[in-house]
Write an enzyme that holds these catalytic residues in place. Structure first.
Site, PDB file in Angstrom:
ATOM      1  N   GLY A  37      29.762 -63.506 -88.885  1.00  0.00           N
ATOM      2  CA  GLY A  37      31.066 -62.936 -88.504  1.00  0.00           C
ATOM      3  C   GLY A  37      31.715 -63.797 -87.429  1.00  0.00           C
ATOM      4  CB  SER A  38      34.025 -62.843 -84.689  1.00  0.00           C
ATOM      5  OG  SER A  38      34.833 -62.055 -85.535  1.00  0.00           O
ATOM      6  CB  THR A  39      29.070 -65.393 -83.316  1.00  0.00           C
ATOM      7  OG1 THR A  39      28.437 -65.213 -84.585  1.00  0.00           O
ATOM      8  CG2 THR A  39      28.882 -64.142 -82.468  1.00  0.00           C
TER       9      THR A  39
END
Ligand SMILES: [Zn+2]
Length: 661
Positions: free
Chosen positions: A310-312
């Site tokens: 995801g966003s990491t």
């Protein structure tokens, strides 16, 4: 007379031929014994007349980087019996006594004490108290040989790093397995000539081959930081009721793993203990099922589990875009809530209230999907994938632990416009925690990707270094300049963005949150999430990179709410321990002079009431919503920091509200 002579001659001939036959038979028998059967006869003779007892080697100690013992060997004994020394009438009694004290099957023991062989092993790894009881029984024919029993002084501690020892004295899992051949050493032998009663024959040869002790292993793990990480992970597991919580602390400059904490874990001293959730059905499970269940508890999720980051993963997209010069920090982007890619509408998480015009830096702070889609499109799949692979995704990191997974990175041919866009915000790709923390360490470490290091040295019993495992640079992925820019951008993502929960006054923390839905069999599973945060500090000269992964939390699942506090606690404890002095900004210094306020409980309040209460409490708020637009009457689902935490006046409280149905 002639008749008599004839008779005599006949008898002599008869006798002679008889002797000849006997003689021939003897020769055949001798030939058979000496040549054909000699090996067996010799061995039988040797068994009766020699006593050959293995002398175990001492297994090496495992230390942390500062010389604290993490695995050691406590005294124990191997018990042998010499059946020839046990009188026939005593055999039954001896078997009975041994069976009671050693809790072993009597029939098996009776077979051993009655065997027609010399020494017979009875039991290994018997502790000294039990041996003391046995010695007091004065049983003739018992031999006690020094051995050692592996002992982990802190039981459930660094379980997955250390591993354990199987019944054959060999390392299973963890560094016990990967460094087996160094830790184990070589066993010796004690060979004596004896009479049939097992007494050593005077003047006979005695051969004693001394065992060679194993080497001691010094890890990169710091016991104190490991404690900080385990403590933080344990309380997160209790609070989030997650399936599992993992944290890795890495020194970015060397790739040294300072801590790797996973809960739940297992007791290294008792790795075959029945997992609590299986206690009831255990006896009805087949031995294969039992083994598989145990095997699962030994599997190290920090290196073996893969998940969609995801966003990491936007850290990777950003670094690639900046390095290739397709984006600059001050470039402006526009978020209209969604992007049309090859006929598919890909949404920003805040599609109900689009981010609108923003700089790239603000795009990172906002974690705005369309910004990253555009960066990936500007890069094109060839260049983007060059960085994905360059940062080590899709390949094992070669950390010296068992069972590392590679994660799934698509073949370039299978990457279309939609896949490229999804990858930009961390979907359609899987990573292991160790890969992600290593890649982000490279981003902030002047671009140098290091091989994660778990072992520093192997030393002999005198402390002399035998092997020195130096830090190993795999490659430089981005330039120093890009790395410096990334540190600043990620610092702002914590100070101003969704990573706020990891903000630590006095220490500059950089990082990125992630909240990803879990995919099973190619489909996203409703209600199953992985919440994560990857951060580093101090941002201008990072000493640690910390990754926290919370697998299937039960309540709130936002990385910004549940993963940031875990990382913050580890970073705060670790920097103080490493004696990194806090440096307060003017703003922070002013804050220090101001009063502290207690955060009120706003969960389950209507949004408008929560806002009112927070401003009455001299606090600011920031509304984070990843699932849709809330109204003023929407209920507040979560808040960070939680109620009753003491914070500075004017601090920002992040609130999450239920979206409009
Ligand atoms: Zn957006």
């Amino acid at each position: 007379m002639a008749g008599v002579a004839k008779k005599v001659r006949g008898r002599v001939l008869f006798l002679l031929s008889g002797f000849t036959i006997l003689f021939l038979l003897l020769i055949v028998r001798l030939f058979y014994i000496q040549v054909i059967d000699s090996a067996e006869y010799q061995q039988k003779a040797m068994e009766q007349w020699t006593r050959d007892v293995p002398v175990p080697s001492k297994r090496g100690v495992i230390y942390d980087r500062n010389g604290k013992e993490l695995a050691t060997s406590a005294p124990a004994y191997e018990i042998y019996v010499r059946p020839v020394e046990v009188k026939d009438i005593d055999k039954e009694n001896v078997a009975q006594t041994l069976s009671e004290i050693l809790q072993m099957d009597k029939a098996d023991l009776l077979m051993k004490v009655s065997a027609k062989k010399d020494t017979q092993i009875i039991k290994k790894k018997v502790d000294s108290d039990t041996v003391k009881i046995l010695r007091e029984k004065n049983i003739k024919g018992l031999i006690f040989v020094d051995d050692s029993k592996r002992f982990y002084p802190q039981s459930n501690f660094a379980s997955y790093i250390l591993g354990f020892i199987n019944y054959d004295n060999q390392g299973s899992d963890g560094v016990e397995a990967t460094f087996e051949k160094y830790l184990n050493g070589f066993p010796g032998r004690d060979i004596k000539m004896t009479d049939a009663q097992g007494r050593e024959l005077p003047g006979s040869d005695r051969k004693y081959y001394e065992p060679e002790d194993g080497l001691n292993l010094i890890l990169t793990i710091d016991e104190v930081i490991q404690h900080f990480a385990e403590k933080a992970v344990e309380s997160s597991l209790i609070e989030t009721k997650a399936k599992r919580v993992t944290a890795i602390v890495m020194e970015p400059k060397t790739g040294d793993v300072l801590a790797m904490a996973v809960k739940p874990d297992y007791d290294n001293n008792n790795p075959r203990k029945i997992p609590e959730d299986l206690l009831e059905q255990w006896s009805s499970m087949s031995s294969t099922e039992q083994y598989n269940a145990l095997y699962k508890t030994w599997r190290n999720p920090a290196i073996s589990d893969t998940y969609e980051p995801g966003s990491t993963f936007k850290t990777i997209t950003s670094a690639a875009g900046l390095e290739e010069g397709v984006v600059k920090p001050e470039d402006t982007f526009y978020c209209s809530g969604s992007v049309l890619v090859a006929g598919r509408r890909l949404k920003c998480w805040r599609s109900y209230n689009p981010h609108g015009s923003q700089t790239f830096v603000q795009g990172v702070q906002n974690s705005c999907n369309p910004v990253f889609i555009e960066v990936a499109q500007r890069l094109g799949k060839e260049k983007f994938y060059k960085y994905i692979q360059g940062f080590g995704f899709g390949s094992p990191t070669n950390i010296k632990l068992m069972g590392e997974a590679s994660g799934i990175v698509r073949n370039l041919n299978a990457v279309g416009p939609v896949e490229l866009a999804n990858n930009a915000f961390g979907q359609g790709i899987t990573v292991t925690p160790i890969q992600l923390v290593t890649a982000v360490s490279a981003i902030i470490n002047d671009g140098y990707l290091m091989e994660p290091r778990i072992a520093k040295k192997l030393v002999d019993s005198e402390g002399k270094t035998v092997y020195d495992f130096q830090p190993r640079e795999v490659r430089q992925v981005i330039s120093k300049g890009t790395s410096a820019t990334m540190r600043k951008i990620l610092e702002s993502a914590v100070a101003e963005g969704s990573g706020r929960g990891a903000y630590l006054p006095g220490y500059k923390v950089g990082g990125k949150t992630g909240t990803a839905q879990k995919a099973e069999n190619g489909r996203y599973v409703p209600g199953k999430y992985v919440a994560s945060f990857v951060g580093f500090a101090p941002a201008n000269d990072p000493r640690v990179t910390v990754l926290v992964v919370i697998d299937e939390p039960s309540g709130s699942y936002y990385g910004g709410v549940i993963a940031t506090p875990v990382a913050k606690s580890i970073i705060s404890d670790t920097l103080r321990y490493l004696d990194v002095k806090p440096q307060y900004t003017e703003e922070e210094a002013k804050q220090l002079m101001k009063g502290k306020v207690v955060v009120p409980e706003v969960r389950n309040m209507k949004l408008k009431e929560a806002k009112k209460l927070l401003s009455e409490s001299k606090l600011k708020y920031r509304l984070e919503e990843e699932q849709g637009e809330p109204t003023e009457d929407s209920l507040v689902l979560d808040q960070t920091p939680r109620a009753s935490a003491k914070v500075d006046e004017g601090s920002v409280i992040i609130i999450y509200a239920k979206p409009k149905e």
